[in-house]
Motif scaffolding. Structure first.
Motif, PDB file in Angstrom:
ATOM      1  N   TRP A   1      11.919  37.084  36.382  1.00 55.13           N
ATOM      2  CA  TRP A   1      10.644  36.762  37.008  1.00 55.13           C
ATOM      3  C   TRP A   1      10.784  36.343  38.470  1.00 55.13           C
ATOM      4  N   ASN A   2      11.710  35.466  38.762  1.00 54.93           N
ATOM      5  CA  ASN A   2      11.871  34.969  40.136  1.00 54.93           C
ATOM      6  C   ASN A   2      12.730  35.884  41.007  1.00 54.93           C
ATOM      7  N   ARG A   3      13.431  36.817  40.363  1.00 53.99           N
ATOM      8  CA  ARG A   3      14.205  37.860  41.055  1.00 53.99           C
ATOM      9  C   ARG A   3      15.334  37.308  41.932  1.00 53.99           C
ATOM     10  N   LYS A   4      15.805  36.122  41.655  1.00 44.34           N
ATOM     11  CA  LYS A   4      16.939  35.593  42.402  1.00 44.34           C
ATOM     12  C   LYS A   4      18.229  36.188  41.842  1.00 44.34           C
ATOM     13  N   SER A   5      19.127  36.565  42.747  1.00 45.55           N
ATOM     14  CA  SER A   5      20.376  37.214  42.344  1.00 45.55           C
ATOM     15  C   SER A   5      21.524  36.222  42.336  1.00 45.55           C
ATOM     16  N   TYR A   6      22.435  36.403  41.365  1.00 43.07           N
ATOM     17  CA  TYR A   6      23.558  35.493  41.193  1.00 43.07           C
ATOM     18  C   TYR A   6      24.863  36.280  41.022  1.00 43.07           C
ATOM     19  N   HIS A   7      25.915  35.729  41.589  1.00 39.03           N
ATOM     20  CA  HIS A   7      27.257  36.276  41.447  1.00 39.03           C
ATOM     21  C   HIS A   7      28.068  35.291  40.604  1.00 39.03           C
ATOM     22  N   VAL A   8      28.499  35.702  39.420  1.00 37.38           N
ATOM     23  CA  VAL A   8      29.245  34.828  38.525  1.00 37.38           C
ATOM     24  C   VAL A   8      30.689  34.705  39.015  1.00 37.38           C
ATOM     25  N   LEU A   9      31.129  33.472  39.253  1.00 41.23           N
ATOM     26  CA  LEU A   9      32.493  33.217  39.713  1.00 41.23           C
ATOM     27  C   LEU A   9      33.438  32.916  38.554  1.00 41.23           C
ATOM     28  N   ARG A  10      33.001  32.059  37.651  1.00 48.10           N
ATOM     29  CA  ARG A  10      33.820  31.768  36.466  1.00 48.10           C
ATOM     30  C   ARG A  10      33.018  30.953  35.457  1.00 48.10           C
ATOM     31  N   GLU A  11      33.487  30.937  34.235  1.00 49.05           N
ATOM     32  CA  GLU A  11      32.876  30.122  33.182  1.00 49.05           C
ATOM     33  C   GLU A  11      33.377  28.692  33.316  1.00 49.05           C
ATOM     34  N   LEU A  12      32.449  27.748  33.180  1.00 47.26           N
ATOM     35  CA  LEU A  12      32.810  26.328  33.259  1.00 47.26           C
ATOM     36  C   LEU A  12      32.965  25.692  31.885  1.00 47.26           C
ATOM     37  N   GLY A  13      32.219  26.184  30.907  1.00 48.90           N
ATOM     38  CA  GLY A  13      32.325  25.600  29.571  1.00 48.90           C
ATOM     39  C   GLY A  13      31.249  26.098  28.640  1.00 48.90           C
ATOM     40  N   ARG A  14      31.508  25.950  27.341  1.00 48.10           N
ATOM     41  CA  ARG A  14      30.547  26.344  26.303  1.00 48.10           C
ATOM     42  C   ARG A  14      30.170  25.130  25.473  1.00 48.10           C
ATOM     43  N   GLY A  15      28.898  25.036  25.121  1.00 51.82           N
ATOM     44  CA  GLY A  15      28.404  23.920  24.329  1.00 51.82           C
ATOM     45  C   GLY A  15      27.654  24.397  23.112  1.00 51.82           C
ATOM     46  N   ALA A  16      26.958  23.470  22.459  1.00 46.70           N
ATOM     47  CA  ALA A  16      26.264  23.774  21.218  1.00 46.70           C
ATOM     48  C   ALA A  16      25.082  24.711  21.427  1.00 46.70           C
ATOM     49  N   ASN A  17      24.492  24.692  22.604  1.00 47.76           N
ATOM     50  CA  ASN A  17      23.292  25.515  22.808  1.00 47.76           C
ATOM     51  C   ASN A  17      23.337  26.333  24.094  1.00 47.76           C
ATOM     52  N   GLY A  18      24.530  26.619  24.601  1.00 44.69           N
ATOM     53  CA  GLY A  18      24.596  27.475  25.776  1.00 44.69           C
ATOM     54  C   GLY A  18      25.945  27.445  26.465  1.00 44.69           C
ATOM     55  N   THR A  19      26.055  28.293  27.475  1.00 42.65           N
ATOM     56  CA  THR A  19      27.282  28.408  28.261  1.00 42.65           C
ATOM     57  C   THR A  19      26.964  28.130  29.720  1.00 42.65           C
ATOM     58  N   VAL A  20      27.858  27.414  30.399  1.00 41.50           N
ATOM     59  CA  VAL A  20      27.665  27.065  31.801  1.00 41.50           C
ATOM     60  C   VAL A  20      28.649  27.854  32.662  1.00 41.50           C
ATOM     61  N   TYR A  21      28.120  28.435  33.751  1.00 44.21           N
ATOM     62  CA  TYR A  21      28.933  29.216  34.676  1.00 44.21           C
ATOM     63  C   TYR A  21      28.828  28.654  36.081  1.00 44.21           C
ATOM     64  N   LEU A  22      29.887  28.829  36.840  1.00 42.61           N
ATOM     65  CA  LEU A  22      29.844  28.591  38.282  1.00 42.61           C
ATOM     66  C   LEU A  22      29.448  29.903  38.928  1.00 42.61           C
ATOM     67  N   VAL A  23      28.390  29.865  39.738  1.00 38.36           N
ATOM     68  CA  VAL A  23      27.885  31.083  40.371  1.00 38.36           C
ATOM     69  C   VAL A  23      27.683  30.847  41.862  1.00 38.36           C
ATOM     70  N   SER A  24      27.464  31.940  42.560  1.00 33.46           N
ATOM     71  CA  SER A  24      27.086  31.874  43.972  1.00 33.46           C
ATOM     72  C   SER A  24      25.711  32.510  44.101  1.00 33.46           C
ATOM     73  N   GLN A  25      24.805  31.793  44.785  1.00 35.48           N
ATOM     74  CA  GLN A  25      23.451  32.315  44.981  1.00 35.48           C
ATOM     75  C   GLN A  25      23.120  32.173  46.468  1.00 35.48           C
ATOM     76  N   ASP A  26      23.042  33.304  47.152  1.00 36.77           N
ATOM     77  CA  ASP A  26      22.841  33.308  48.609  1.00 36.77           C
ATOM     78  C   ASP A  26      23.897  32.474  49.332  1.00 36.77           C
ATOM     79  N   GLY A  27      25.135  32.566  48.851  1.00 36.08           N
ATOM     80  CA  GLY A  27      26.237  31.869  49.493  1.00 36.08           C
ATOM     81  C   GLY A  27      26.396  30.416  49.108  1.00 36.08           C
ATOM     82  N   VAL A  28      25.500  29.911  48.247  1.00 36.87           N
ATOM     83  CA  VAL A  28      25.560  28.511  47.806  1.00 36.87           C
ATOM     84  C   VAL A  28      26.058  28.466  46.359  1.00 36.87           C
TER      85      VAL A  28
END
Length: 308
Positions: free
Chosen positions: A18-45
């Motif tokens: 919906w918001n059309r923001k693009s993300y570049h996945v750098l690496r996985e940070l961890g997995r939990g009971a209800n999801g997975t967390v990733y380190l990403v880059s979005q517009d260089g941030v």
């Protein structure tokens, strides 16, 4: 207690539906009971993105983060940046992007900085919990791994809001080692006392050695074991009253427990340098230097405990 979430792996590049923001996945940070967390880059941030297949669970975390990121409350957890949907390998997912907090988890920070920082950081933690409780939530799965000491300003921030529960309900996630029911000190109802019990156990756990702590986890488990540790510890004994009150659910709020711990911390910070004071007649001008150093130590410690 938790189980691994059946969340599909994110592709190297993805875009929100919906918001059309693009993300570049750098690496996985961890997995939990209800999801997975990733380190990403979005517009260089650099951001952290949590993605899950259970949209309601993800949106509950989003609502909590929105509630507590106003003004000074923004230090409770990471700042929310984006919420959107995406489809991965034919499976609908919901994700949110948040501020990426750089730092150390609480137990690792204490290993580096020393156990004298435990009460200072627990006082900070209680300030964060007080905000969360005032918004009607209990953190639930409170443990050192879910508490971050930020690299930039050395402040405590909560991470992994997957176990946050509306007060009055059953706690959604917990870790036995810090769980009130595990120690036969109460139930798993989400209330203020549940988080304060966890915080008190964390304070004991981080102060004592690993071997002593491991031995305290033997059967049968009850708060008497924790009380024995406190009684035998020179570092914990001065805080025995607020710790015991937390074990027995005697505090009405995290702010109340924080105030009592801060009072003891202030008294110990003022008194501690006096033990190292030189004997009369052995030094002259060095006393003024010691006095200045003591004042700086006091000011620094109380600043981190009270204002951060």
């Amino acid at each position: 207690m938790s189980s691994k979430a059946a969340t599909p792996d994110l592709p190297k590049y993805f875009q929100g539906k919906w918001n059309r923001k693009s993300y570049h996945v750098l690496r996985e940070l961890g997995r939990g009971a209800n999801g997975t967390v990733y380190l990403v880059s979005q517009d260089g941030v650099r951001r952290a993105v949590k993605v899950g297949v259970e949209g309601m669970d993800i949106l509950m975390e989003v609502n909590v983060l929105k509630s507590v990121q106003q003004g000074r409350d923004s230090k409770v957890g990471p700042l929310l940046c984006d919420v959107d949907d995406l489809v991965v390998n034919g499976k609908a997912c919901t994700f949110y992007a948040m501020e990426y907090l750089e730092g150390e988890q609480l137990d690792r920070y204490i290993q580096q900085a020393g156990t004298e920082w435990v009460p200072v950081l627990i006082v900070q933690l209680l300030a964060r919990l007080d905000v969360l409780h005032k918004h009607g939530y209990t953190f639930g799965d409170l443990k050192p791994e879910n508490i971050m000491v930020s690299q930039t300003d050395k402040t405590v921030r909560l991470i992994d809001f997957g176990g946050v529960t509306k007060q009055g309900s059953a706690v959604r996630q917990f870790t036995e080692e810090y769980d009130r029911a595990f120690w036969h000190a109460g139930d798993r109802k989400a209330d203020t006392g549940y988080d304060l019990f966890c915080a008190a156990v964390i304070m004991v756990r981080l102060t004592v050695g690993k071997e002593l702590w491991k031995s305290s986890l033997s059967e049968p488990r009850h708060t008497g074991l924790l009380c024995d540790i406190i009684r035998k510890s020179d570092s914990l004994y001065p805080y025995r009253v607020p710790l015991l009150k937390a074990f027995h659910g005697k505090f009405a709020s995290a702010g109340e427990m924080r105030a009592e711990l801060l009072t003891v911390l202030r008294e110990r910070t003022v008194a501690q340098p006096r033990k190292k004071a030189p004997k009369p007649g052995k030094v002259g001008g060095g006393i003024s230097g010691l006095f200045v150093a003591s004042l700086l130590l006091l000011a620094g410690t109380l600043y981190y405990a009270w204002f951060m």
